[in-house]
Design a protein around this motif. Structure first.
Motif, PDB file in Angstrom:
ATOM      1  N   ARG A  48      -6.429  -7.978  60.118  1.00  0.00           N
ATOM      2  CA  ARG A  48      -6.019  -9.305  59.628  1.00  0.00           C
ATOM      3  C   ARG A  48      -5.318 -10.038  60.773  1.00  0.00           C
ATOM      4  NH1 ARG A  48      -7.289  -9.500  54.439  1.00  0.00           N
ATOM      5  NH2 ARG A  48      -7.642  -7.451  53.503  1.00  0.00           N
ATOM      6  N   ALA A  49      -5.584 -11.333  60.861  1.00  0.00           N
ATOM      7  CA  ALA A  49      -5.005 -12.129  61.944  1.00  0.00           C
ATOM      8  C   ALA A  49      -4.606 -13.501  61.411  1.00  0.00           C
ATOM      9  CB  ALA A  49      -6.023 -12.283  63.071  1.00  0.00           C
ATOM     10  N   ASN A  50      -3.573 -14.053  62.007  1.00  0.00           N
ATOM     11  CA  ASN A  50      -3.144 -15.416  61.700  1.00  0.00           C
ATOM     12  C   ASN A  50      -3.576 -16.317  62.846  1.00  0.00           C
ATOM     13  OD1 ASN A  50      -1.758 -14.748  59.270  1.00  0.00           O
ATOM     14  ND2 ASN A  50      -0.118 -13.889  60.521  1.00  0.00           N
ATOM     15  N   LEU A  51      -4.271 -17.362  62.499  1.00  0.00           N
ATOM     16  CA  LEU A  51      -4.785 -18.303  63.487  1.00  0.00           C
ATOM     17  C   LEU A  51      -4.087 -19.640  63.312  1.00  0.00           C
ATOM     18  CD1 LEU A  51      -6.947 -19.113  65.626  1.00  0.00           C
ATOM     19  CD2 LEU A  51      -8.420 -19.737  63.685  1.00  0.00           C
ATOM     20  N   THR A  52      -3.569 -20.160  64.405  1.00  0.00           N
ATOM     21  CA  THR A  52      -2.937 -21.477  64.386  1.00  0.00           C
ATOM     22  C   THR A  52      -3.725 -22.399  65.308  1.00  0.00           C
ATOM     23  OG1 THR A  52      -0.779 -20.434  64.061  1.00  0.00           O
ATOM     24  CG2 THR A  52      -0.791 -22.741  64.779  1.00  0.00           C
ATOM     25  N   THR A  53      -4.089 -23.541  64.780  1.00  0.00           N
ATOM     26  CA  THR A  53      -4.792 -24.549  65.574  1.00  0.00           C
ATOM     27  C   THR A  53      -4.069 -25.884  65.429  1.00  0.00           C
ATOM     28  OG1 THR A  53      -6.248 -25.028  63.704  1.00  0.00           O
ATOM     29  CG2 THR A  53      -7.051 -23.441  65.342  1.00  0.00           C
ATOM     30  N   ALA A  54      -4.339 -26.776  66.367  1.00  0.00           N
ATOM     31  CA  ALA A  54      -3.685 -28.090  66.330  1.00  0.00           C
ATOM     32  C   ALA A  54      -4.313 -28.998  65.276  1.00  0.00           C
ATOM     33  CB  ALA A  54      -3.750 -28.749  67.698  1.00  0.00           C
ATOM     34  N   VAL A  55      -5.586 -28.757  64.992  1.00  0.00           N
ATOM     35  CA  VAL A  55      -6.296 -29.550  63.988  1.00  0.00           C
ATOM     36  C   VAL A  55      -7.045 -28.594  63.055  1.00  0.00           C
ATOM     37  CG1 VAL A  55      -6.579 -31.569  65.475  1.00  0.00           C
ATOM     38  CG2 VAL A  55      -8.319 -29.780  65.467  1.00  0.00           C
ATOM     39  N   GLU A  56      -7.416 -29.108  61.924  1.00  0.00           N
ATOM     40  CA  GLU A  56      -8.190 -28.305  60.972  1.00  0.00           C
ATOM     41  C   GLU A  56      -9.530 -27.945  61.590  1.00  0.00           C
ATOM     42  OE1 GLU A  56      -8.403 -26.179  57.647  1.00  0.00           O
ATOM     43  OE2 GLU A  56      -6.778 -27.638  57.848  1.00  0.00           O
ATOM     44  N   SER A  64      -5.689 -19.032  58.440  1.00  0.00           N
ATOM     45  CA  SER A  64      -5.434 -20.092  59.410  1.00  0.00           C
ATOM     46  C   SER A  64      -4.461 -21.133  58.883  1.00  0.00           C
ATOM     47  CB  SER A  64      -6.748 -20.770  59.793  1.00  0.00           C
ATOM     48  OG  SER A  64      -7.291 -21.447  58.694  1.00  0.00           O
ATOM     49  N   LYS A  65      -3.818 -21.772  59.845  1.00  0.00           N
ATOM     50  CA  LYS A  65      -2.929 -22.892  59.520  1.00  0.00           C
ATOM     51  C   LYS A  65      -2.998 -23.894  60.663  1.00  0.00           C
ATOM     52  CE  LYS A  65       1.306 -21.111  61.565  1.00  0.00           C
ATOM     53  NZ  LYS A  65       2.687 -20.724  61.378  1.00  0.00           N
ATOM     54  N   VAL A  66      -2.576 -25.106  60.358  1.00  0.00           N
ATOM     55  CA  VAL A  66      -2.567 -26.176  61.347  1.00  0.00           C
ATOM     56  C   VAL A  66      -1.132 -26.429  61.773  1.00  0.00           C
ATOM     57  CG1 VAL A  66      -3.039 -28.629  61.740  1.00  0.00           C
ATOM     58  CG2 VAL A  66      -4.646 -27.236  60.399  1.00  0.00           C
ATOM     59  N   ASP A  67      -0.936 -26.504  63.090  1.00  0.00           N
ATOM     60  CA  ASP A  67       0.374 -26.835  63.648  1.00  0.00           C
ATOM     61  C   ASP A  67       0.130 -27.739  64.857  1.00  0.00           C
ATOM     62  OD1 ASP A  67       2.854 -27.035  64.795  1.00  0.00           O
ATOM     63  OD2 ASP A  67       3.171 -24.864  64.987  1.00  0.00           O
ATOM     64  N   ASP A  68       0.362 -29.041  64.670  1.00  0.00           N
ATOM     65  CA  ASP A  68       0.049 -29.977  65.757  1.00  0.00           C
ATOM     66  C   ASP A  68       0.982 -29.844  66.956  1.00  0.00           C
ATOM     67  OD1 ASP A  68       2.293 -31.116  64.650  1.00  0.00           O
ATOM     68  OD2 ASP A  68       1.349 -33.039  64.168  1.00  0.00           O
ATOM     69  N   SER A  69       2.041 -29.066  66.839  1.00  0.00           N
ATOM     70  CA  SER A  69       2.945 -28.890  67.980  1.00  0.00           C
ATOM     71  C   SER A  69       2.308 -28.076  69.106  1.00  0.00           C
ATOM     72  CB  SER A  69       4.261 -28.230  67.544  1.00  0.00           C
ATOM     73  OG  SER A  69       4.058 -26.878  67.201  1.00  0.00           O
ATOM     74  N   ILE A  70       1.220 -27.367  68.821  1.00  0.00           N
ATOM     75  CA  ILE A  70       0.563 -26.618  69.908  1.00  0.00           C
ATOM     76  C   ILE A  70      -0.372 -27.523  70.707  1.00  0.00           C
ATOM     77  CG2 ILE A  70       0.767 -24.440  68.641  1.00  0.00           C
ATOM     78  CD1 ILE A  70      -2.306 -24.523  68.287  1.00  0.00           C
ATOM     79  N   ILE A  71      -0.511 -28.755  70.291  1.00  0.00           N
ATOM     80  CA  ILE A  71      -1.265 -29.833  70.950  1.00  0.00           C
ATOM     81  C   ILE A  71      -2.781 -29.617  70.901  1.00  0.00           C
ATOM     82  CG2 ILE A  71      -1.582 -31.207  73.065  1.00  0.00           C
ATOM     83  CD1 ILE A  71       1.328 -30.439  73.797  1.00  0.00           C
ATOM     84  N   GLY A  72      -3.247 -28.459  71.307  1.00  0.00           N
ATOM     85  CA  GLY A  72      -4.681 -28.149  71.305  1.00  0.00           C
ATOM     86  C   GLY A  72      -4.869 -26.663  71.498  1.00  0.00           C
ATOM     87  N   GLY A  73      -6.107 -26.207  71.450  1.00  0.00           N
ATOM     88  CA  GLY A  73      -6.374 -24.777  71.600  1.00  0.00           C
ATOM     89  C   GLY A  73      -6.056 -24.025  70.335  1.00  0.00           C
ATOM     90  N   ALA A  74      -5.732 -22.750  70.491  1.00  0.00           N
ATOM     91  CA  ALA A  74      -5.462 -21.920  69.322  1.00  0.00           C
ATOM     92  C   ALA A  74      -4.531 -20.775  69.700  1.00  0.00           C
ATOM     93  CB  ALA A  74      -6.767 -21.361  68.776  1.00  0.00           C
ATOM     94  N   VAL A  75      -3.828 -20.280  68.684  1.00  0.00           N
ATOM     95  CA  VAL A  75      -2.984 -19.101  68.838  1.00  0.00           C
ATOM     96  C   VAL A  75      -3.408 -18.116  67.760  1.00  0.00           C
ATOM     97  CG1 VAL A  75      -0.633 -18.174  68.790  1.00  0.00           C
ATOM     98  CG2 VAL A  75      -1.051 -20.488  69.678  1.00  0.00           C
ATOM     99  N   LEU A  76      -3.724 -16.892  68.179  1.00  0.00           N
ATOM    100  CA  LEU A  76      -4.151 -15.851  67.250  1.00  0.00           C
ATOM    101  C   LEU A  76      -3.134 -14.720  67.304  1.00  0.00           C
ATOM    102  CD1 LEU A  76      -6.630 -15.183  65.405  1.00  0.00           C
ATOM    103  CD2 LEU A  76      -7.491 -13.830  67.313  1.00  0.00           C
ATOM    104  N   GLU A  77      -2.594 -14.360  66.144  1.00  0.00           N
ATOM    105  CA  GLU A  77      -1.593 -13.293  66.070  1.00  0.00           C
ATOM    106  C   GLU A  77      -2.122 -12.184  65.168  1.00  0.00           C
ATOM    107  OE1 GLU A  77       1.457 -16.673  65.100  1.00  0.00           O
ATOM    108  OE2 GLU A  77       2.525 -14.762  65.339  1.00  0.00           O
ATOM    109  N   SER A  78      -2.003 -10.956  65.657  1.00  0.00           N
ATOM    110  CA  SER A  78      -2.445  -9.824  64.866  1.00  0.00           C
ATOM    111  C   SER A  78      -1.691  -8.568  65.283  1.00  0.00           C
ATOM    112  CB  SER A  78      -3.949  -9.614  65.054  1.00  0.00           C
ATOM    113  OG  SER A  78      -4.383  -8.523  64.302  1.00  0.00           O
TER     114      SER A  78
END
Length: 180
Positions: free
Chosen positions: A110-118, A144-158
């Motif tokens: 299982r992983a949590n994905l954060t992106t700047a946009v949907e 997944s969730k959206v967090d515009d503070s990362i500006i762009g790209g993605a962050v994957l946590e697992s």
């Protein structure tokens, strides 16, 4: 000496997992346990209430009977055992650990994905498939969730690891290099 909650959850979940495997009930038991977890999450103080010395045994027994209603024999025994041994507060933790064992058996991460946009479901699936291939598992389930503070790209946590491909991190790295 009392056991910590994680140790309790691991012991009970392992016993449940092994019994479910022996009786070829792994998927059915997982589904049933997830429903039980929803009850405890919907009524957050349910475990405390069933452990409260001020509540009469008859009232506690009545609640336990409602929880056991329509449950399989294995889940009934699980509920009864946790009640008898004063472990009702550990039910959600036990179920979470049970899910981890099932995921491990099926090579699911299982992983949590954060992106700047949907992003689309196809994009999520591409990221999940790519990550599964990279870490050598059959399947990655992405939340997944959206967090515009990362500006762009993605962050994957697992599992405590972070794969940070965000623009905000890259900008911070450039700033650090300019300052050094």
């Amino acid at each position: 000496m009392s056991l910590d909650n994680l140790t309790i959850a691991k012991r009970y979940s392992k016993a449940l997992f092994e019994l479910a495997e022996q009786h070829d009930q792994l998927d059915g038991l997982q589904s049933e346990l997830n429903e039980l977890r929803k009850v405890f999450q919907t009524v957050p103080n349910l475990g405390s209430m069933l452990s409260d010395a001020l509540l009469s045994y008859d009232k506690k027994r009545s609640i336990v009977e409602q929880l056991e209603k329509d449950a399989s024999p294995l889940v009934k025994n699980f509920i009864q055992m946790t009640f008898d041994y004063g472990r009702v507060n550990n039910i959600v933790g036990i179920i979470n650990e049970f899910d981890n064992l099932v995921d491990e058996k099926h090579q699911i991460v299982r992983a949590n994905l954060t992106t700047a946009v949907e992003i689309t479901d196809d994009q999520k699936q591409q990221i999940a498939d790519g990550f599964a291939k990279k870490i050598g598992v059959k399947k990655v389930v992405v939340d997944s969730k959206v967090d515009d503070s990362i500006i762009g790209g993605a962050v994957l946590e697992s599992h405590g690891l972070i794969y940070d491909g965000s623009i905000s991190t890259q900008i911070n790295q450039i700033k650090q290099q300019l300052l050094s």
